[in-house]
Design an enzyme around this catalytic site. Structure first.
Site, mmCIF file in Angstrom:
data_model
loop_
_atom_site.group_PDB
_atom_site.id
_atom_site.type_symbol
_atom_site.label_atom_id
_atom_site.label_comp_id
_atom_site.label_asym_id
_atom_site.label_seq_id
_atom_site.Cartn_x
_atom_site.Cartn_y
_atom_site.Cartn_z
ATOM 1 N N ASN A 60 3.360 33.770 -18.630
ATOM 2 C CA ASN A 60 3.601 34.473 -17.527
ATOM 3 C C ASN A 60 3.386 33.585 -16.153
ATOM 4 O O ASN A 60 3.071 33.895 -15.199
ATOM 5 C CB ASN A 60 2.740 35.798 -17.354
ATOM 6 C CG ASN A 60 1.329 35.436 -17.371
ATOM 7 O OD1 ASN A 60 0.762 34.320 -17.698
ATOM 8 N ND2 ASN A 60 0.331 36.351 -17.109
ATOM 9 N N ASP A 100 1.036 46.917 -15.164
ATOM 10 C CA ASP A 100 1.074 45.851 -16.301
ATOM 11 C C ASP A 100 1.379 46.091 -17.769
ATOM 12 O O ASP A 100 2.035 45.655 -18.423
ATOM 13 C CB ASP A 100 -0.267 44.707 -16.412
ATOM 14 C CG ASP A 100 -0.377 44.255 -15.111
ATOM 15 O OD1 ASP A 100 0.326 43.450 -14.626
ATOM 16 O OD2 ASP A 100 -1.646 44.394 -14.468
#
Length: 412
Positions: free
Chosen positions: A100, A174
């Site tokens: 990420n 998330d």
């Protein structure tokens, strides 16, 4: 534990905080060997205890365990030549890479999709982004507070017009991103096993939020005031899908999306049969100009009975509802425990805490073991040894700072 579908699959993760690590954690639950590569200082999620009102104790780190259960950890300084060489040896053994980082640092480090695909064509690359990989804002930093809640159309519109925006819950967006990415990675992994060709799977917080609100976002294009969020609650097109306060101060969410079907049943159940076919409120098309009046009436009615009284009445008429639970009651919810939502984790410091399982269960696989997340560098030596490094070479890597061993104080 046998019979897990991803046994034999190796996942290498270089990710921080929640979304991408959560994807890798789910893959670990499915039987994959997940190796988390952390920098010398570790994943920042190891140190967010104050944000969550917890003591800072690496032996009892519920947030880190939630996103990293079942993994092993190697800690490398990949900016060093020796640390980067160890990373490349590890990537050469991987089926899946999860990351990420923002795109500019990825490209500078040579860990972008194009570079890795050329080296490792079978590798599946799962990538979490704040705003996606294209467009003017693709390089902005993204968290669920910003890219998901705020810009994604949740924080501003989804509130009563006269109230403050909601208090955001860390990790809400998330976790949705994580499961979206897991779905894509599993599809790409199937393709890679069939064709020998990996793929680049991208999921963003921004797009995931837009997907979550897409039904009403699309409907808003027609201009009806019942879709122009934020709004006063009485403007909603169907008042039978709202949350109402009861006489004892609890909140009850009713869910009767088929207004014309449920309205007469509810009116009779509430003891107002004369309203069941009242032309001001029924059918639904007649309600629209009278919404404010009806909303005031039903709000007052719900305050006349306790939550328990309403539950019994709604149950007796098979009308759908749920109490708006607070977290203390949710942690004790018998249905949640019976359906394996929770796991009681015993920590080496003697404490027991309730942790949450990912929401996908398998009959044949059964419940995967819930193992705590690894301590920083806990398996550094073991993983380097598996990659072919001698004991002497491993000691030299640790001595030079290219690799980091676990803090001896954390040994149980």
């Amino acid at each position: 534990m046998g019979n897990r579908p991803l046994e034999g699959i190796r996942v290498v993760e270089m990710a921080t905080f929640i979304a991408a690590p959560c994807t890798a954690r789910f893959l670990a639950d499915l039987g994959a060997e997940v190796i988390k590569v952390e920098p010398p200082m570790g994943d920042p999620l190891r140190y967010t205890a104050v944000n969550e009102g917890r003591p800072l104790d690496q032996k009892e780190n519920t947030s880190y365990d939630l996103e990293n259960a079942g993994k092993t950890c190697i800690s490398l300084n990949t900016k060093s030549e020796e640390g980067r060489e160890a990373l490349e040896k590890l990537l050469a053994t991987a089926d899946v890479f999860i990351c990420n980082w923002r795109q500019s640092p990825l490209k500078r480090a040579g860990l972008d999709w194009d570079t890795l695909h050329e080296k490792y064509p079978k590798l599946v690359y799962g990538y979490v982004s704040g705003y996606g990989e294209k467009g003017p804002d693709k390089d902005l930093p993204g968290f669920d507070f910003t890219a998901f809640y705020a810009r994604g159309g949740i924080l501003g519109p989804l509130r009563d017009k006269n109230s403050l925006p909601m208090l955001t819950v860390q990790g809400f967006g998330d976790h949705q991103v994580a499961m979206n990415l897991a779905a894509g990675v599993l599809a790409a992994l199937f393709k890679a096993k069939m064709t020998g060709e990996g793929d680049h799977v991208v999921v963003s917080l921004f797009h995931s939020a837009i997907w979550d609100i897409s039904l009403m976002l699309q409907a808003s294009q027609y201009g009806a005031d019942s879709t122009q969020y934020p709004m006063e609650r009485w403007k909603l097109g169907n008042p039978l899908v709202l949350c109402y306060e009861t006489a004892d101060g609890q909140w009850l969410q009713i869910a009767m999306p088929q207004y014309d079907r449920h309205y007469p049943i509810l009116m009779n159940a509430m003891g107002y049969p004369e309203l069941a076919d009242d032309a001001r409120y029924y059918p639904q098309k007649n309600l629209i100009p009278n919404r404010e009046e009806f909303s005031a009436w039903i709000t007052a009615e719900f305050k006349k009975k306790t939550c328990d009284e309403w539950c019994k009445l709604l149950d007796a008429n098979d009308l759908p509802y749920a109490i708006a639970q607070e977290w203390d009651s949710l942690l004790e919810d018998k249905q949640a425990w019976a359906s394996d939502c929770f796991y009681e984790m015993s920590y080496s410091n003697g404490n027991k805490r309730t942790l949450v399982r990912p929401p996908v269960l398998f009959d044949q696989m059964g419940l995967p073991p819930y193992e705590r997340g690894p301590y920083l560098g806990e398996q550094t030596k073991d993983i380097l040894g598996e990659l072919g490094y001698s004991a002497e070479a491993i000691d030299e890597l640790i001595k030079s700072g290219a690799a980091i061993d676990m803090d001896p104080a954390l040994r149980d």
